[in-house]
Write a protein that holds these residues in place. Structure first.
Motif, PDB file in Angstrom:
ATOM      1  N   ARG A   1       0.832  -1.204   0.000  1.00  0.00           N
ATOM      2  CA  ARG A   1       0.000   0.000   0.000  1.00  0.00           C
ATOM      3  C   ARG A   1       0.870   1.260   0.000  1.00  0.00           C
ATOM      4  NH1 ARG A   1      -3.702   3.143  -1.834  1.00  0.00           N
ATOM      5  NH2 ARG A   1      -4.574   4.601  -0.300  1.00  0.00           N
ATOM      6  N   SER A   2       1.914   1.279   0.808  1.00  0.00           N
ATOM      7  CA  SER A   2       2.776   2.465   0.849  1.00  0.00           C
ATOM      8  C   SER A   2       3.435   2.723  -0.492  1.00  0.00           C
ATOM      9  CB  SER A   2       3.842   2.302   1.936  1.00  0.00           C
ATOM     10  OG  SER A   2       3.295   2.469   3.218  1.00  0.00           O
ATOM     11  N   ARG A   3       3.819   1.666  -1.163  1.00  0.00           N
ATOM     12  CA  ARG A   3       4.437   1.823  -2.480  1.00  0.00           C
ATOM     13  C   ARG A   3       3.459   2.485  -3.452  1.00  0.00           C
ATOM     14  NH1 ARG A   3       4.981   1.548  -8.042  1.00  0.00           N
ATOM     15  NH2 ARG A   3       6.972   0.638  -8.693  1.00  0.00           N
ATOM     16  N   GLU A   4       2.191   2.100  -3.375  1.00  0.00           N
ATOM     17  CA  GLU A   4       1.172   2.713  -4.236  1.00  0.00           C
ATOM     18  C   GLU A   4       1.060   4.214  -3.960  1.00  0.00           C
ATOM     19  OE1 GLU A   4      -2.374   0.633  -3.284  1.00  0.00           O
ATOM     20  OE2 GLU A   4      -1.829  -1.207  -4.348  1.00  0.00           O
ATOM     21  N   ILE A   5       1.043   4.570  -2.684  1.00  0.00           N
ATOM     22  CA  ILE A   5       0.903   5.984  -2.332  1.00  0.00           C
ATOM     23  C   ILE A   5       2.171   6.753  -2.702  1.00  0.00           C
ATOM     24  CG2 ILE A   5       0.439   7.617  -0.469  1.00  0.00           C
ATOM     25  CD1 ILE A   5      -1.052   5.345   0.982  1.00  0.00           C
ATOM     26  N   TRP A   6       3.339   6.132  -2.495  1.00  0.00           N
ATOM     27  CA  TRP A   6       4.588   6.785  -2.894  1.00  0.00           C
ATOM     28  C   TRP A   6       4.553   7.179  -4.369  1.00  0.00           C
ATOM     29  CZ3 TRP A   6       8.684   9.158  -1.082  1.00  0.00           C
ATOM     30  CH2 TRP A   6       9.139   8.903   0.207  1.00  0.00           C
ATOM     31  N   ALA A   7       4.101   6.264  -5.232  1.00  0.00           N
ATOM     32  CA  ALA A   7       4.071   6.553  -6.667  1.00  0.00           C
ATOM     33  C   ALA A   7       3.182   7.765  -6.949  1.00  0.00           C
ATOM     34  CB  ALA A   7       3.587   5.324  -7.431  1.00  0.00           C
ATOM     35  N   ASP A   8       2.052   7.836  -6.272  1.00  0.00           N
ATOM     36  CA  ASP A   8       1.132   8.959  -6.448  1.00  0.00           C
ATOM     37  C   ASP A   8       1.741  10.249  -5.925  1.00  0.00           C
ATOM     38  OD1 ASP A   8      -1.480  10.215  -6.952  1.00  0.00           O
ATOM     39  OD2 ASP A   8      -1.665  10.240  -4.770  1.00  0.00           O
ATOM     40  N   VAL A   9       2.344  10.198  -4.738  1.00  0.00           N
ATOM     41  CA  VAL A   9       2.954  11.389  -4.145  1.00  0.00           C
ATOM     42  C   VAL A   9       4.095  11.905  -5.010  1.00  0.00           C
ATOM     43  CG1 VAL A   9       4.327  12.203  -2.178  1.00  0.00           C
ATOM     44  CG2 VAL A   9       2.251  10.856  -1.790  1.00  0.00           C
ATOM     45  N   CYS A  10       4.933  10.999  -5.499  1.00  0.00           N
ATOM     46  CA  CYS A  10       6.049  11.427  -6.347  1.00  0.00           C
ATOM     47  C   CYS A  10       5.551  12.155  -7.583  1.00  0.00           C
ATOM     48  CB  CYS A  10       6.897  10.223  -6.747  1.00  0.00           C
ATOM     49  SG  CYS A  10       7.900   9.548  -5.402  1.00  0.00           S
ATOM     50  N   ALA A  11       4.489  11.635  -8.212  1.00  0.00           N
ATOM     51  CA  ALA A  11       3.948  12.266  -9.416  1.00  0.00           C
ATOM     52  C   ALA A  11       3.410  13.663  -9.109  1.00  0.00           C
ATOM     53  CB  ALA A  11       2.846  11.387 -10.007  1.00  0.00           C
ATOM     54  N   GLN A  12       2.735  13.811  -7.963  1.00  0.00           N
ATOM     55  CA  GLN A  12       2.105  15.096  -7.651  1.00  0.00           C
ATOM     56  C   GLN A  12       3.085  16.108  -7.072  1.00  0.00           C
ATOM     57  OE1 GLN A  12      -1.883  15.154  -5.977  1.00  0.00           O
ATOM     58  NE2 GLN A  12      -1.985  12.941  -6.127  1.00  0.00           N
ATOM     59  N   ALA A  13       4.076  15.610  -6.323  1.00  0.00           N
ATOM     60  CA  ALA A  13       5.007  16.522  -5.656  1.00  0.00           C
ATOM     61  C   ALA A  13       6.242  16.827  -6.494  1.00  0.00           C
ATOM     62  CB  ALA A  13       5.420  15.935  -4.306  1.00  0.00           C
ATOM     63  N   GLY A  14       6.350  16.219  -7.680  1.00  0.00           N
ATOM     64  CA  GLY A  14       7.509  16.471  -8.531  1.00  0.00           C
ATOM     65  C   GLY A  14       8.773  15.807  -8.040  1.00  0.00           C
ATOM     66  N   VAL A  15       8.615  14.657  -7.369  1.00  0.00           N
ATOM     67  CA  VAL A  15       9.763  13.899  -6.879  1.00  0.00           C
ATOM     68  C   VAL A  15      10.132  12.848  -7.921  1.00  0.00           C
ATOM     69  CG1 VAL A  15      10.603  12.305  -5.106  1.00  0.00           C
ATOM     70  CG2 VAL A  15       9.163  14.263  -4.463  1.00  0.00           C
ATOM     71  N   ARG A  16      11.356  12.866  -8.356  1.00  0.00           N
ATOM     72  CA  ARG A  16      11.821  11.917  -9.358  1.00  0.00           C
ATOM     73  C   ARG A  16      12.008  10.528  -8.745  1.00  0.00           C
ATOM     74  NH1 ARG A  16      15.667  11.447 -13.957  1.00  0.00           N
ATOM     75  NH2 ARG A  16      17.048   9.679 -13.508  1.00  0.00           N
ATOM     76  N   ILE A  17      11.472   9.514  -9.403  1.00  0.00           N
ATOM     77  CA  ILE A  17      11.780   8.126  -9.046  1.00  0.00           C
ATOM     78  C   ILE A  17      13.064   7.757  -9.774  1.00  0.00           C
ATOM     79  CG2 ILE A  17      11.047   5.722  -9.210  1.00  0.00           C
ATOM     80  CD1 ILE A  17       8.158   6.686  -8.907  1.00  0.00           C
ATOM     81  N   GLU A  18      14.122   7.544  -9.015  1.00  0.00           N
ATOM     82  CA  GLU A  18      15.443   7.347  -9.603  1.00  0.00           C
ATOM     83  C   GLU A  18      15.540   6.025 -10.355  1.00  0.00           C
ATOM     84  OE1 GLU A  18      17.731   9.683  -9.543  1.00  0.00           O
ATOM     85  OE2 GLU A  18      16.570  11.016  -8.270  1.00  0.00           O
ATOM     86  N   HIS A  19      14.980   4.988  -9.805  1.00  0.00           N
ATOM     87  CA  HIS A  19      14.926   3.699 -10.503  1.00  0.00           C
ATOM     88  C   HIS A  19      13.932   2.792  -9.795  1.00  0.00           C
ATOM     89  CE1 HIS A  19      17.457   2.079  -7.313  1.00  0.00           C
ATOM     90  NE2 HIS A  19      18.437   2.899  -7.621  1.00  0.00           N
TER      91      HIS A  19
END
Length: 375
Positions: free
Chosen positions: A66-84
């Motif tokens: 569940r946290s991984r799902e929310i992380w993906a959403d937060v990164c997209a909205q907050a402009g946080v790059r997923i490095e890999h």
């Protein structure tokens, strides 16, 4: 006159920010109280890897997913790059290969794969030396922690009207209020997310929670220009740290073999976890040395152990060590997440064993639901 909020959160690390998001999404007016000018604890000092594989089946596995799902959403909205994305665990010994193959076959390992040596070398040419197999999980994501936390805080402030009180020390919690170095803040409920500070707030309750502190030596290094990892990379030393592996075939035999072959590594809690940043540099974790008050000193001998494991897996030593630092975090032999309710409207939340990034957002949803149950 005291400021008034629905929820006051003490601590602006990942656990605190996750609770701010969950509360704001439920319509609450939130304030986050942080003693420093920015988050400066484990949330920004550790690798920034959000893990899914390796958690114990059941609650922690569900929390990580569940946290991984929310992380993906937060990164997209907050402009946080997923490095890999993804995690490879390299088995250097047949005992590790047995354990990794066994985990891949469990329900908790759904979606992961275990590759025998020929396929492993073909798919992962970065890994050198004796490779008994490679476990691959596609689910992990990695963020640059030291830049991600400020971006998430700014997004919470701008998009969700979360108030922040930086450079403000919470000195006490009462019913409906938090006492701080800048005055009293009124709040219907309080969540304390103070990381590995067990002495400032609710020390009497935390002292009996089976918690202590560890320090981890970390490095940022550089290999050849253009060098690229397939995702995060760990060696078989990491298997001993993963609760989801504890009872699997091969783990006891692996531990016994490591005690014979790498006793110094076990004595200093050395494992290998390598993640890559956008500039090509590699963040290398780390060691784990338990102490109620971890000293701030970096041991060259421990760094050499970490770099020795790095070379054994990747076939070369770094061309450059860019920086070294110490991370500290909470650890528990009893539970990876400690949640306490000193009163009906107060919660104390501690993520132990480096489980913060992987559990923060789901634990926050649970906490907010307990404070504000639906009628």
């Amino acid at each position: 006159m005291a400021e008034t909020f629905d929820l006051a959160i003490v601590g602006a690390g990942v656990i605190g920010l996750a609770h701010a998001l969950a509360a704001a999404r439920s319509g609450r007016r939130v304030v986050v109280i942080e003693r420093d000018v920015r988050a400066n604890g484990a949330s920004v000092r550790m690798s920034g890897l959000v893990t899914v594989a390796g958690h114990a089946a059941g609650q922690m596995q569900r929390r990580a997913t569940r946290s991984r799902e929310i992380w993906a959403d937060v990164c997209a909205q907050a402009g946080v790059r997923i490095e890999h994305e993804g995690l490879a665990i390299v088995a250097r010994r047949p005992e590790a290969a047995t354990a990794l193959a066994a985990f891949a076959a469990t329900e908790a390992g759904a979606g992961s794969s275990f590759y025998l040596p020929d396929d492993a070398h073909a798919l992962f040419p970065q890994f050198k030396g004796d490779v008994a197999g490679v476990f691959w999980s596609p689910d992990e994501i990695r963020v640059e922690a030291r830049s991600a936390m400020p971006k998430i805080a700014a997004w919470l402030e701008d998009a969700h009207d979360v108030a922040f009180r930086w450079e403000t020390v919470a000195t006490g919690v009462g019913e409906g209020e938090v006492f701080t170095s800048r005055g009293r803040i009124a709040a219907e409920a309080v969540v304390v997310c103070a990381g590995d500070d067990f002495r400032t707030l609710f020390a009497e309750r935390l002292s009996g929670a089976g918690l202590t502190r560890v320090k981890s030596q970390m490095l940022r290094v550089r290999l050849d220009d253009g060098y690229e990892l397939p995702g995060a990379v760990a060696s078989d030393l990491a298997i001993l740290r993963l609760p989801g592996f504890e009872a699997l075939d091969g783990v006891a035999a692996l531990h016994a073999r490591l005690e014979q072959e790498q006793p110094d590594y076990l004595a200093h809690g050395v494992m290998l976890l390598v993640s890559q940043s956008a500039d090509g540099s590699l963040v290398v974790s780390g060691s784990r040395q338990t102490d109620a008050t971890p000293d701030p000193f970096q041991s060259q001998a421990v760094d050499e152990l970490i770099l020795g494991e790095f070379e054994a897996v990747l076939g070369k030593r770094p061309k450059q060590i860019i920086s070294r630092w110490i991370g500290t975090y909470a650890v528990s032999g009893e539970r990876p997440v400690f949640v306490d309710a000193p009163s009906e409207r107060v919660r104390v939340v501690v993520a132990a064993n480096a489980a913060g990034a992987s559990s923060a957002f789901s634990v926050a949803e649970e906490t907010i639901a307990s404070l504000y149950p639906k009628s």
